[in-house]
Design a protein around this motif. Structure first.
Motif: not given
Length: 134
Positions: A50-54, A128-132
Motif C-alpha cells: 500500500i505504501k508503494i502504491l500510494r 489499489f483502493k486504499k492507495s487512491g
C-alpha cells in the motif's frame, strides 16, 4: 529496460526514471504513465504494498496510467510449463488465500530458483483502493 526504452523512444518530452518506488513520492513532478514491472508483488507485507502504491499514485497525473506487471497463477500461461514452473504447497483460492510458492525460471541465460508468496486478488484490489486508485 530503461536503456532499451531510451534507445528506441528518445524524445525531449519523455523522461525516464529508475528509482525506488518508496522514494518516488518525494518527486515534485507528475507523470503521465508509471510502469511497474515485477515489483509490487515483492513487497515485504501488504502494508508495504500500500505504501508503494500510494507513492506511485502521488506522482501520477489525474489522467495518468499505472501499468503493473504482477506474476500470479491465475494469469499464468499454463501451456508454457517449460518456461515458468510453479510448485505449490496446496491448491488455493486465488481470491481469498495467499500462497507460498517455489518457482523455477528458465531462459536462454540460465535457470533461477526462488521462493515468494502470491498475494490474493482481494488484497491487490484493496491495496489499489486504499492507495487512491480507481
Amino acid at each position: 529496460m530503461i536503456n532499451i526504452a531510451e534507445t528506441n523512444f528518445n524524445s525531449s518530452n519523455i523522461e525516464y526514471k529508475l528509482m525506488s518506488a518508496e522514494k518516488s513520492g518525494n518527486l515534485n513532478k507528475k507523470f503521465d504513465i508509471i510502469v511497474s514491472s515485477l515489483m509490487v508483488h515483492a513487497s515485504k507485507s501488504h502494508k508495504d504494498m500500500i505504501k508503494i502504491l500510494r507513492s506511485c499514485n502521488k506522482i501520477l497525473r489525474n489522467s495518468g496510467e499505472f501499468v503493473i506487471l504482477v506474476p500470479h497463477p491465475c494469469f499464468s500461461n499454463q501451456n508454457n510449463r517449460d518456461y515458468n514452473t510453479y510448485a505449490f504447497v496446496k491448491r488455493f483460492n486465488y481470491f481469498t488465500e495467499n500462497q507460498k510458492y517455489n518457482v523455477t525460471l528458465k531462459s536462454k541465460y540460465g535457470t533461477t530458483k526462488f521462493a515468494n508468496i502470491f498475494y490474493n486478488l482481494e488484497q491487490y484490489f484493496n491495496a489499489f483502493k486504499k492507495s487512491g486508485f480507481v
